[in-house]
Design an enzyme around this catalytic site. Structure first.
Site: not given
Length: 343
Positions: A5, A140, A180
């Site tokens: 990620c 995040h 995401h």
């Protein structure tokens, strides 16, 4: 670069390192996340990572998982001096960045807060940025009950005693709006921070209605920005961006708004040099008449005249029918262009 990620932001950090080392003079950091098959959905569902109601509720006590999103992002990076010399549009300055690794944790959904805090502190120290200068953090923020408090507590560990007041720094998660984007998530965050700096506006963090009870907000340096608001600051605005891997590689970056240096106007230029070309004589006369009309429509400073002359001479394709006008001022240039257009 594949660090899960954090891939996109790690790529941007590595690009900055290459630019600083002189390995290149221009870098493109890009990242893509596309959900083309059901396999990834199935795996995340089996791991209990997906939100049951399809909402990413970052920093909310009802946070129950992430929502996947697709993204294609690319940013062009140069050293500031090179971008200025090339006349590029400059949207923001990267004043510091860094990466580190989580080490052993309790699983892919259990981030290491100590590693995050260490990285954030190191990046601030290298950039010589005090926490009090930072007005906005793009986190995040995946929308999990465990991960979000770990991230905020790590930030508070660094900002802590240096915070001017509780809740002085705004934070948001982009994932409530676009999901995401995994490998592209870090660059999505970067673009969000750049837009906030250029627009001087902090966007809302969506779906946060009941703040997480795992975070002591009364003592935190941060406040979830839940409504779009103007970013007011007496000093150059500074934003922070984070992207964390699945208990893997962490990346953090600091950005400052770009303030273009003032250009002193020292009277008009010594002369105007205007070069025009076209594929035929008739087209050339039309271009000359159009240019005369454009000159009449506004006031021209010295810097504008230099830019106009340079663009006409170096930024346009040269055709066989050509005309060059050398004039003393705008009125003289208009007169000569109209004479040339009339033959």
């Amino acid at each position: 670069i594949n660090t899960s990620c954090s891939s996109g932001l790690v790529a941007a950090h590595q690009a900055c390192q290459s630019l600083r080392a002189g390995d290149c003079d221009t870098a493109i950091a890009a990242a893509v996340n596309l959900m083309l098959t059901p396999h990834a959905w199935w795996g995340m569902s089996q791991a209990g990572m997906l939100s049951e109601d399809g909402r990413c509720r970052a920093f909310d006590r009802r946070a129950n998982g992430l929502v996947p999103g697709e993204a294609v992002v690319a940013v062009v990076l140069k050293r500031l001096s090179r971008a200025q010399a090339d006349g590029d549009p400059i949207h923001a300055l990267i004043v510091g960045s860094g990466i580190n690794y989580d080490g052993r944790t309790n699983g892919i959904t259990a981030p290491n807060g100590a590693a995050q805090a260490e990285l954030i502190g190191e990046v601030q120290a290298r950039a010589k940025i005090d926490p009090g200068q930072i007005g906005y953090v793009v986190t995040h923020g995946t929308g999990t009950r465990l991960g979000d408090p770990v991230e905020i507590n790590a930030l508070d560990e660094v900002f802590g005693a240096k915070a001017p007041a509780p809740g002085y720094c705004a934070l948001t998660s982009v994932k409530g709006a676009v999901g995401h984007a995994f490998a592209a998530a870090g660059l999505v965050n970067l673009v969000c921070a750049v837009q906030a700096l250029t627009q001087r506006t902090i966007p809302p963090s969506l779906h946060c209605e009941e703040r997480s009870d795992y975070i002591d907000w009364s003592r935190s340096a941060f406040e979830v920005n839940r409504e779009r608001r103007e970013w007011v600051s007496a000093t150059p605005r500074v934003a922070a961006v984070s992207a964390f891997g699945m208990s893997g590689t962490n990346a953090h970056m600091l950005l400052r708004e770009y303030e273009a240096p003032a250009v002193a106007e020292e009277g008009g230029p010594a002369y105007w040099l205007l070069a025009v070309s076209a594929k035929s004589g008739e087209a050339l006369r039309e271009r000359l008449a159009d240019l005369a009309t454009a000159l009449r429509g506004r006031a021209w400073g010295a810097a504008d005249v230099r830019s106009l002359g340079y663009t006409l001479l170096c930024g346009r394709q040269a055709f066989s029918h050509r005309c060059v006008v050398v004039a003393q001022d705008a009125d003289d240039a208009i007169r000569l262009l109209e004479c040339a257009a009339a033959g």
